[in-house]
Design a protein around this motif. Structure first.
Motif, PDB file in Angstrom:
ATOM      1  N   SER A  60       3.618  -5.330  26.344  1.00  0.00           N
ATOM      2  CA  SER A  60       4.588  -6.849  26.450  1.00  0.00           C
ATOM      3  C   SER A  60       5.637  -6.363  25.283  1.00  0.00           C
ATOM      4  O   SER A  60       5.372  -5.742  24.404  1.00  0.00           O
ATOM      5  N   GLU A  61       6.941  -7.277  25.465  1.00  0.00           N
ATOM      6  CA  GLU A  61       7.578  -6.824  24.353  1.00  0.00           C
ATOM      7  C   GLU A  61       7.097  -7.415  22.921  1.00  0.00           C
ATOM      8  O   GLU A  61       7.472  -6.843  21.812  1.00  0.00           O
ATOM      9  N   ASP A  62       6.523  -8.701  22.785  1.00  0.00           N
ATOM     10  CA  ASP A  62       6.020  -9.052  21.715  1.00  0.00           C
ATOM     11  C   ASP A  62       5.122  -8.211  21.578  1.00  0.00           C
ATOM     12  O   ASP A  62       4.597  -8.183  20.071  1.00  0.00           O
ATOM     13  N   PHE A  63       3.981  -7.819  22.182  1.00  0.00           N
ATOM     14  CA  PHE A  63       3.035  -6.745  21.519  1.00  0.00           C
ATOM     15  C   PHE A  63       3.480  -5.553  20.909  1.00  0.00           C
ATOM     16  O   PHE A  63       3.212  -5.368  20.149  1.00  0.00           O
ATOM     17  N   ILE A  64       4.643  -4.986  21.535  1.00  0.00           N
ATOM     18  CA  ILE A  64       5.322  -3.854  20.906  1.00  0.00           C
ATOM     19  C   ILE A  64       5.841  -4.197  19.336  1.00  0.00           C
ATOM     20  O   ILE A  64       5.766  -3.507  18.379  1.00  0.00           O
ATOM     21  N   LYS A  65       6.442  -5.418  19.376  1.00  0.00           N
ATOM     22  CA  LYS A  65       6.871  -5.974  18.154  1.00  0.00           C
ATOM     23  C   LYS A  65       5.821  -6.114  17.260  1.00  0.00           C
ATOM     24  O   LYS A  65       5.790  -5.724  15.794  1.00  0.00           O
ATOM     25  N   MET A  66       4.637  -6.366  17.658  1.00  0.00           N
ATOM     26  CA  MET A  66       3.534  -6.775  16.347  1.00  0.00           C
ATOM     27  C   MET A  66       2.963  -5.625  16.245  1.00  0.00           C
ATOM     28  O   MET A  66       2.875  -5.378  14.971  1.00  0.00           O
ATOM     29  N   MET A  67       3.050  -4.539  17.016  1.00  0.00           N
ATOM     30  CA  MET A  67       2.456  -3.092  16.510  1.00  0.00           C
ATOM     31  C   MET A  67       3.500  -2.632  15.305  1.00  0.00           C
ATOM     32  O   MET A  67       2.790  -1.939  14.402  1.00  0.00           O
ATOM     33  N   TRP A  68       4.763  -2.603  15.728  1.00  0.00           N
ATOM     34  CA  TRP A  68       5.657  -2.078  14.866  1.00  0.00           C
ATOM     35  C   TRP A  68       5.574  -3.006  13.415  1.00  0.00           C
ATOM     36  O   TRP A  68       5.601  -2.416  12.254  1.00  0.00           O
ATOM     37  N   ARG A  69       5.385  -4.275  13.411  1.00  0.00           N
ATOM     38  CA  ARG A  69       5.320  -5.126  12.206  1.00  0.00           C
ATOM     39  C   ARG A  69       3.975  -4.619  11.683  1.00  0.00           C
ATOM     40  O   ARG A  69       4.165  -4.709  10.280  1.00  0.00           O
ATOM     41  N   ARG A  70       3.030  -4.346  12.200  1.00  0.00           N
ATOM     42  CA  ARG A  70       1.747  -3.692  11.523  1.00  0.00           C
ATOM     43  C   ARG A  70       2.109  -2.558  10.865  1.00  0.00           C
ATOM     44  O   ARG A  70       1.503  -2.265   9.825  1.00  0.00           O
ATOM     45  N   THR A  71       2.963  -1.757  11.371  1.00  0.00           N
ATOM     46  CA  THR A  71       3.322  -0.429  10.853  1.00  0.00           C
ATOM     47  C   THR A  71       3.920  -0.492   9.510  1.00  0.00           C
ATOM     48  O   THR A  71       3.839   0.224   8.276  1.00  0.00           O
ATOM     49  N   ILE A  72       4.837  -1.510   9.530  1.00  0.00           N
ATOM     50  CA  ILE A  72       5.710  -1.432   8.289  1.00  0.00           C
ATOM     51  C   ILE A  72       4.958  -2.130   7.077  1.00  0.00           C
ATOM     52  O   ILE A  72       4.923  -1.640   6.019  1.00  0.00           O
ATOM     53  N   PHE A  73       3.898  -3.022   7.470  1.00  0.00           N
ATOM     54  CA  PHE A  73       3.170  -3.624   6.520  1.00  0.00           C
ATOM     55  C   PHE A  73       2.181  -2.472   5.938  1.00  0.00           C
ATOM     56  O   PHE A  73       2.034  -2.306   4.687  1.00  0.00           O
ATOM     57  N   LEU A  74       1.654  -1.744   6.904  1.00  0.00           N
ATOM     58  CA  LEU A  74       0.531  -0.570   6.237  1.00  0.00           C
ATOM     59  C   LEU A  74       1.388   0.400   5.565  1.00  0.00           C
ATOM     60  O   LEU A  74       1.010   1.022   4.489  1.00  0.00           O
ATOM     61  N   ARG A  75       2.597   0.590   5.806  1.00  0.00           N
ATOM     62  CA  ARG A  75       3.677   1.518   4.933  1.00  0.00           C
ATOM     63  C   ARG A  75       3.611   0.808   3.645  1.00  0.00           C
ATOM     64  O   ARG A  75       3.601   1.735   2.609  1.00  0.00           O
ATOM     65  N   ASP A  76       3.724  -0.339   3.541  1.00  0.00           N
ATOM     66  CA  ASP A  76       4.005  -1.121   2.159  1.00  0.00           C
ATOM     67  C   ASP A  76       2.799  -0.912   1.360  1.00  0.00           C
ATOM     68  O   ASP A  76       2.638  -0.882  -0.126  1.00  0.00           O
ATOM     69  N   VAL A  77       1.596  -0.916   2.090  1.00  0.00           N
ATOM     70  CA  VAL A  77       0.343  -0.805   1.306  1.00  0.00           C
ATOM     71  C   VAL A  77       0.211   0.804   0.680  1.00  0.00           C
ATOM     72  O   VAL A  77      -0.452   0.779  -0.515  1.00  0.00           O
ATOM     73  N   LEU A  78       0.592   1.709   1.524  1.00  0.00           N
ATOM     74  CA  LEU A  78       0.586   2.770   1.068  1.00  0.00           C
ATOM     75  C   LEU A  78       1.410   3.114  -0.057  1.00  0.00           C
ATOM     76  O   LEU A  78       1.280   3.568  -1.160  1.00  0.00           O
ATOM     77  N   LYS A  79       2.529   2.321  -0.123  1.00  0.00           N
ATOM     78  CA  LYS A  79       3.660   2.636  -0.981  1.00  0.00           C
ATOM     79  C   LYS A  79       3.279   1.785  -2.633  1.00  0.00           C
ATOM     80  O   LYS A  79       3.538   2.300  -3.553  1.00  0.00           O
ATOM     81  N   ARG A  80       2.191   1.017  -2.331  1.00  0.00           N
ATOM     82  CA  ARG A  80       1.641   0.302  -3.403  1.00  0.00           C
ATOM     83  C   ARG A  80       0.479   1.222  -3.927  1.00  0.00           C
ATOM     84  O   ARG A  80      -0.326   0.750  -5.224  1.00  0.00           O
ATOM     85  N   GLY A  81       0.109   2.412  -3.395  1.00  0.00           N
ATOM     86  CA  GLY A  81      -0.729   3.326  -4.057  1.00  0.00           C
ATOM     87  C   GLY A  81      -2.267   3.155  -3.567  1.00  0.00           C
ATOM     88  O   GLY A  81      -3.206   3.784  -4.069  1.00  0.00           O
ATOM     89  N   TYR A  82      -2.283   2.574  -2.444  1.00  0.00           N
ATOM     90  CA  TYR A  82      -3.802   2.180  -1.968  1.00  0.00           C
ATOM     91  C   TYR A  82      -4.233   3.245  -0.696  1.00  0.00           C
ATOM     92  O   TYR A  82      -3.376   3.341   0.179  1.00  0.00           O
ATOM     93  N   ASN A  83      -5.228   3.906  -0.930  1.00  0.00           N
ATOM     94  CA  ASN A  83      -5.943   4.631   0.221  1.00  0.00           C
ATOM     95  C   ASN A  83      -6.685   3.394   0.812  1.00  0.00           C
ATOM     96  O   ASN A  83      -7.133   2.544   0.385  1.00  0.00           O
ATOM     97  N   PHE A  84      -6.751   3.512   2.309  1.00  0.00           N
ATOM     98  CA  PHE A  84      -7.502   2.572   3.072  1.00  0.00           C
ATOM     99  C   PHE A  84      -7.919   3.222   4.300  1.00  0.00           C
ATOM    100  O   PHE A  84      -7.432   4.200   4.815  1.00  0.00           O
ATOM    101  N   ILE A  85      -9.110   2.329   4.866  1.00  0.00           N
ATOM    102  CA  ILE A  85      -9.089   2.375   6.353  1.00  0.00           C
ATOM    103  C   ILE A  85      -8.703   1.371   7.235  1.00  0.00           C
ATOM    104  O   ILE A  85      -8.882   0.272   6.749  1.00  0.00           O
TER     105      ILE A  85
END
Length: 265
Positions: A60-85
């Motif tokens: 759904s449209e909201d599902f896709i928005k949520m997945m992209w919001r998750r992606t940008i959040f995880l990018r920010d985590v990477l930019k802070r220098g964290y490795n993660f699962i």
């Protein structure tokens, strides 16, 4: 779903202590309050002008928005220098997965697959972004930057579809990334069950549409796991996973078609 997710850690082998290393990212207030009540490490991911309360039906449209919001959040985590699962909440951790992951920094990313094709280095796999391990470095940050930049050209596609296309177009090789595609013997899902219950680490409710169906079939996995743990060696040798009937039936509903025109650019 959170309670069932945590059941995996409590019932799994060598997984209880991992709960202390979990950061639960809540997309709505109710989920955040439940997380706080359970005294976990909790973070509420807010998006201005978007309400992620309640179920967002697959594609759904909201599902896709949520997945992209998750992606940008995880990018920010990477930019802070964290490795993660990263793990979706519909992934049961039945064993400590680190014994099947390369913990050296010579791999940039290790990502789950819907169906394993035998060669862990082949880019022909159908990936699943519901479980992956990633190192923070210039290559992975560049990957996430480019990945998110394609969002507006990928109308109707979820983030996983876009990353799949990027892999097919050779973007990982262009960045010089070393990526391993994980074997479903250890990192399994409803798309392809693990062939060995004595080795499986995670079970993902993929190939499934809707939370209700996931809950039914993941609960069956928990029962299967309890049955395995209480069985004799002879019974283990003939172990079979329960069929994922609720998830199979969930696809009888119509799913919006994705648009792929941007791939030609």
């Amino acid at each position: 779903m959170l309670d069932l997710f945590l059941d995996g850690f409590w019932l799994g082998e060598g997984t209880r202590d991992l709960i202390n290393n979990l950061l639960i990212v809540a997309m709505d207030q109710t989920s955040y309050e439940r997380c706080e009540f359970l005294r976990l490490h909790c973070y509420k991911l807010e998006t201005e002008g978007v309400d992620f309360m309640g179920e967002k039906l697959y594609m759904s449209e909201d599902f896709i928005k949520m997945m992209w919001r998750r992606t940008i959040f995880l990018r920010d985590v990477l930019k802070r220098g964290y490795n993660f699962i990263f793990t979706d909440i519909d992934v049961l951790w039945l064993r400590n997965p680190f014994q099947h992951l390369n913990l050296q920094q010579n791999l940039d990313m290790q990502i789950s697959t819907d169906k394993f094709r035998g060669n862990p280095w082949s880019e022909s796999h159908r990936i699943n972004t519901g479980f992956y391990m990633i190192q923070s470095n210039n290559k992975t940050i560049a990957l996430f930057d480019r990945w998110y930049a394609l969002k507006d050209r990928a109308k109707g596609l979820k983030e996983q579809d876009v990353l799949q296309i990027m892999i097919q177009k050779g973007f990982l090789r262009k960045l010089g990334m070393r990526v391993k595609f994980l074997d479903t013997i250890y990192f399994s899902g409803f798309c392809q069950d693990s062939r060995d219950v004595r080795a499986v680490a995670t079970v993902h409710a993929n190939c499934c549409r809707g939370i209700a169906a996931k809950l039914v079939d993941l609960t069956a996995v928990v029962h299967d796991w309890k049955r395995y743990k209480s069985s004799s060696a002879d019974e283990t040798s003939i172990f079979r996973w329960s069929k994922h009937d609720a998830c199979r039936r969930s696809w009888k509903q119509n799913t919006p078609l994705a648009l792929h025109n941007w791939q030609k650019n």
